[in-house]
Design an enzyme around this catalytic site. Structure first.
Site, PDB file in Angstrom:
ATOM      1  N   SER A 136      42.884  -3.199  26.761  1.00 55.80           N
ATOM      2  CA  SER A 136      42.059  -2.013  26.970  1.00 55.80           C
ATOM      3  C   SER A 136      41.090  -1.835  25.804  1.00 55.80           C
ATOM      4  O   SER A 136      41.487  -1.870  24.638  1.00 55.80           O
ATOM      5  CB  SER A 136      43.013  -0.804  27.088  1.00 55.80           C
ATOM      6  OG  SER A 136      42.305   0.398  27.215  1.00 55.80           O
ATOM      7  N   HIS A 216      29.187   5.744  34.469  1.00 58.67           N
ATOM      8  CA  HIS A 216      27.887   6.156  33.919  1.00 58.67           C
ATOM      9  C   HIS A 216      26.766   5.199  34.280  1.00 58.67           C
ATOM     10  O   HIS A 216      25.711   5.202  33.645  1.00 58.67           O
ATOM     11  CB  HIS A 216      27.987   6.338  32.407  1.00 58.67           C
ATOM     12  CG  HIS A 216      28.835   7.504  32.051  1.00 58.67           C
ATOM     13  ND1 HIS A 216      28.369   8.798  32.068  1.00 58.67           N
ATOM     14  CD2 HIS A 216      30.151   7.585  31.739  1.00 58.67           C
ATOM     15  CE1 HIS A 216      29.362   9.619  31.763  1.00 58.67           C
ATOM     16  NE2 HIS A 216      30.447   8.920  31.557  1.00 58.67           N
ATOM     17  N   THR A 244      32.331   7.045  39.909  1.00 63.58           N
ATOM     18  CA  THR A 244      32.468   8.457  40.278  1.00 63.58           C
ATOM     19  C   THR A 244      31.387   8.816  41.295  1.00 63.58           C
ATOM     20  O   THR A 244      30.331   8.190  41.345  1.00 63.58           O
ATOM     21  CB  THR A 244      32.337   9.382  39.051  1.00 63.58           C
ATOM     22  OG1 THR A 244      32.582  10.740  39.468  1.00 63.58           O
ATOM     23  CG2 THR A 244      30.943   9.335  38.443  1.00 63.58           C
ATOM     24  N   LYS A 247      28.606  12.110  39.205  1.00 67.72           N
ATOM     25  CA  LYS A 247      27.529  12.061  38.214  1.00 67.72           C
ATOM     26  C   LYS A 247      26.224  11.726  38.934  1.00 67.72           C
ATOM     27  O   LYS A 247      25.683  12.605  39.602  1.00 67.72           O
ATOM     28  CB  LYS A 247      27.940  11.162  37.053  1.00 67.72           C
ATOM     29  CG  LYS A 247      29.064  11.875  36.256  1.00 67.72           C
ATOM     30  CD  LYS A 247      29.789  11.081  35.217  1.00 67.72           C
ATOM     31  CE  LYS A 247      30.917  11.940  34.613  1.00 67.72           C
ATOM     32  NZ  LYS A 247      31.885  11.188  33.815  1.00 67.72           N
ATOM     33  N   THR A 362      36.300  14.189  21.627  1.00 61.75           N
ATOM     34  CA  THR A 362      35.467  13.361  22.514  1.00 61.75           C
ATOM     35  C   THR A 362      34.824  12.228  21.720  1.00 61.75           C
ATOM     36  O   THR A 362      34.673  11.116  22.222  1.00 61.75           O
ATOM     37  CB  THR A 362      34.387  14.234  23.182  1.00 61.75           C
ATOM     38  OG1 THR A 362      35.019  15.383  23.742  1.00 61.75           O
ATOM     39  CG2 THR A 362      33.673  13.490  24.270  1.00 61.75           C
TER      40      THR A 362
END
Ligand SMILES: *Cc1c(COP(=O)(O)O)cnc(C)c1O
Length: 425
Positions: A136, A216, A244, A247, A362
């Site tokens: 990851s 994104h 997604t 967005k 974040t």
């Protein structure tokens, strides 16, 4: 145990760490994107939003609104149950076909959010594969980290976008062991892009599965909006492409695409898919309209890339520390959580410009920033207005101008830590 006090202290700790968040009360105005009404202390004011992830304004596109209104008029508001109990609503079947086609895959599966799609899919795949090792990227989104954790599989974190590090981990695991590489295409806080081709080549060499989060990028990159993997001609070499609907497509939900077999396995085993109500038909219909529009139209993508570049150029020329993004994301370094918060408060209160401060967790501490997302609707005039407002704010608060240097490198675990107040309660 004083429960009330325990939770007060938990929130106090967030305050003490200077990362307590306040959400603006906003109402977007259809037809005048990116304008919105801001309500504050009984006052209302029209403001300009500079931090929306409705990246292309599709949430207000006439075709998308019409599809949603039409479906809700014909089929009502809710889906009426989980798919296991109530079956598929037809717009959802169409949406999944549309998504499979978008990425050139055999099948797609829609979840109630992008977060859930990552958490449910990664955890299920990692749990199903015997003795799976998950590799990851250290800057992966919290939803992917959560999926890795819940899989129960062994994990190794590779340094951000570091293919040499990834290769050493693959080599150590050997060709025979089941391996899943999870990474993103566009990293949304720095605006950098993964070396997808190199990662895919390594996966092929070491017989690993690949799982990419294109959240994104979908809608915004590639000739049909299939993301960076489409733009770079690599989609067919990636096992699972996740995205997604919330967005650039402007609605709500998340999904994975892949072979019929893998999708069927996730559909059959993932609790985050099985035990929750399906997306409403109107959302599915609106999303299909949005995807279809963006498959055929390049206008929005071109305008977004042009205005993002223009914002970077104008703000860099004015001396702002624009971080080196290669995408539509324009991060400006502040480097201090309080200044970051004060800057955004001032921009909103004095200039009518809304940019949410991006603070820890974040992003890593010391790299607090403003994250600006220009859309096709942020005109040259709005960019000038933003520049002037930023200059006034930077000068008033004494925030340093200058070079932003390299993108930030975070610690491996950026997920929000479980808070335990020091006094224990
Ligand atoms: C926003 C985001 C998600 C979650 O998507 P939602 O549809 O908002 O739940 C997943 N991955 C990344 C990288 C994100 O930024």
């Amino acid at each position: 145990m004083n429960y009330q006090r325990f939770f007060e202290e938990a929130v106090d700790q967030v305050h003490a760490e200077r990362r307590y968040r306040v959400f603006a009360d906003l109402e977007r105005i259809v037809g005048s994107f990116p304008r919105a009404i801001w309500r504050n202390n009984g006052q209302t004011k029209e403001i300009t939003v500079w931090c929306s992830n409705d990246y292309l304004g599709m949430g207000q596109h006439p075709d998308v609104i019409a599809a949603m209104q039409n479906a809700v008029g014909r089929m009502g508001s809710g889906a009426g149950g989980t798919r296991n109990i109530s079956g598929n609503n037809h717009p959802l079947v169409e949406l999944e076909n549309e998504l499979a086609d978008l990425h050139g895959k055999e099948a797609g599966l829609v979840f109630t959010s992008g977060f859930v799609s990552n958490e449910a899919s990664i955890s299920t795949i990692g749990r199903l594969l015997p003795n799976c090792l998950i590799l990851s990227d250290e800057l992966n989104h919290a939803s992917m980290i959560e999926g890795v954790r819940r899989s129960g599989a062994e994990k190794k974190i590779f340094r951000h976008n570091d293919v040499a590090h990834l290769e050493s981990l693959l080599q150590a695991a050997g060709r025979e062991r089941a391996k899943l590489i999870v990474f993103e295409s566009v990293y949304s806080m720095d605006g950098d892009i993964a070396p997808i081709k190199e990662i895919v080549e390594l996966a092929e060499r070491y017989n690993a599965m690949t799982y990419i989060d294109e959240v994104h990028a979908v809608g915004m990159y590639g000739a049909r909006g299939g993301g960076i993997s489409e733009r770079d001609g690599l989609a067919h070499r990636i096992d699972i492409i996740e995205g997604t609907l919330a967005k650039a497509f402007g609605t709500l939900g998340g999904y994975i695409t892949g072979t019929r077999t893998i999708i069927d396995a996730v559909r059959s085993y993932a609790p985050g898919f099985i035990f929750t109500t399906a997306l409403p038909p109107a959302i599915a219909a609106a999303t299909t309209a949005s995807i279809r529009h963006l498959k055929a139209s390049q206008v929005e993508r071109d305008a977004q890339h042009r205005q993002a570049q223009r914002a970077k150029d104008v703000l860099s020329a004015a001396g702002f520390p624009v971080m080196p993004s290669v995408t539509h994301i324009v991060p400006i370094l502040v480097g201090d959580p309080e200044l970051c918060k004060m800057a955004t408060d001032r921009l909103l209160g004095k200039h009518g410009i809304y940019i949410q401060p991006i603070n820890y967790p974040t992003v890593p501490r010391g790299t607090e920033r403003l994250r600006i997302t220009p859309t096709p609707f942020h005109s040259d005039a709005l960019i000038e207005e933003l520049k002037d407002a930023l200059i006034e704010t930077w000068d008033a608060l004494g925030i340093p101008y200058g070079e932003a240097g390299q993108p930030s490198l975070a610690k491996s675990d950026r997920i929000i830590p479980l808070l335990v107040p020091k006094s224990g309660g």
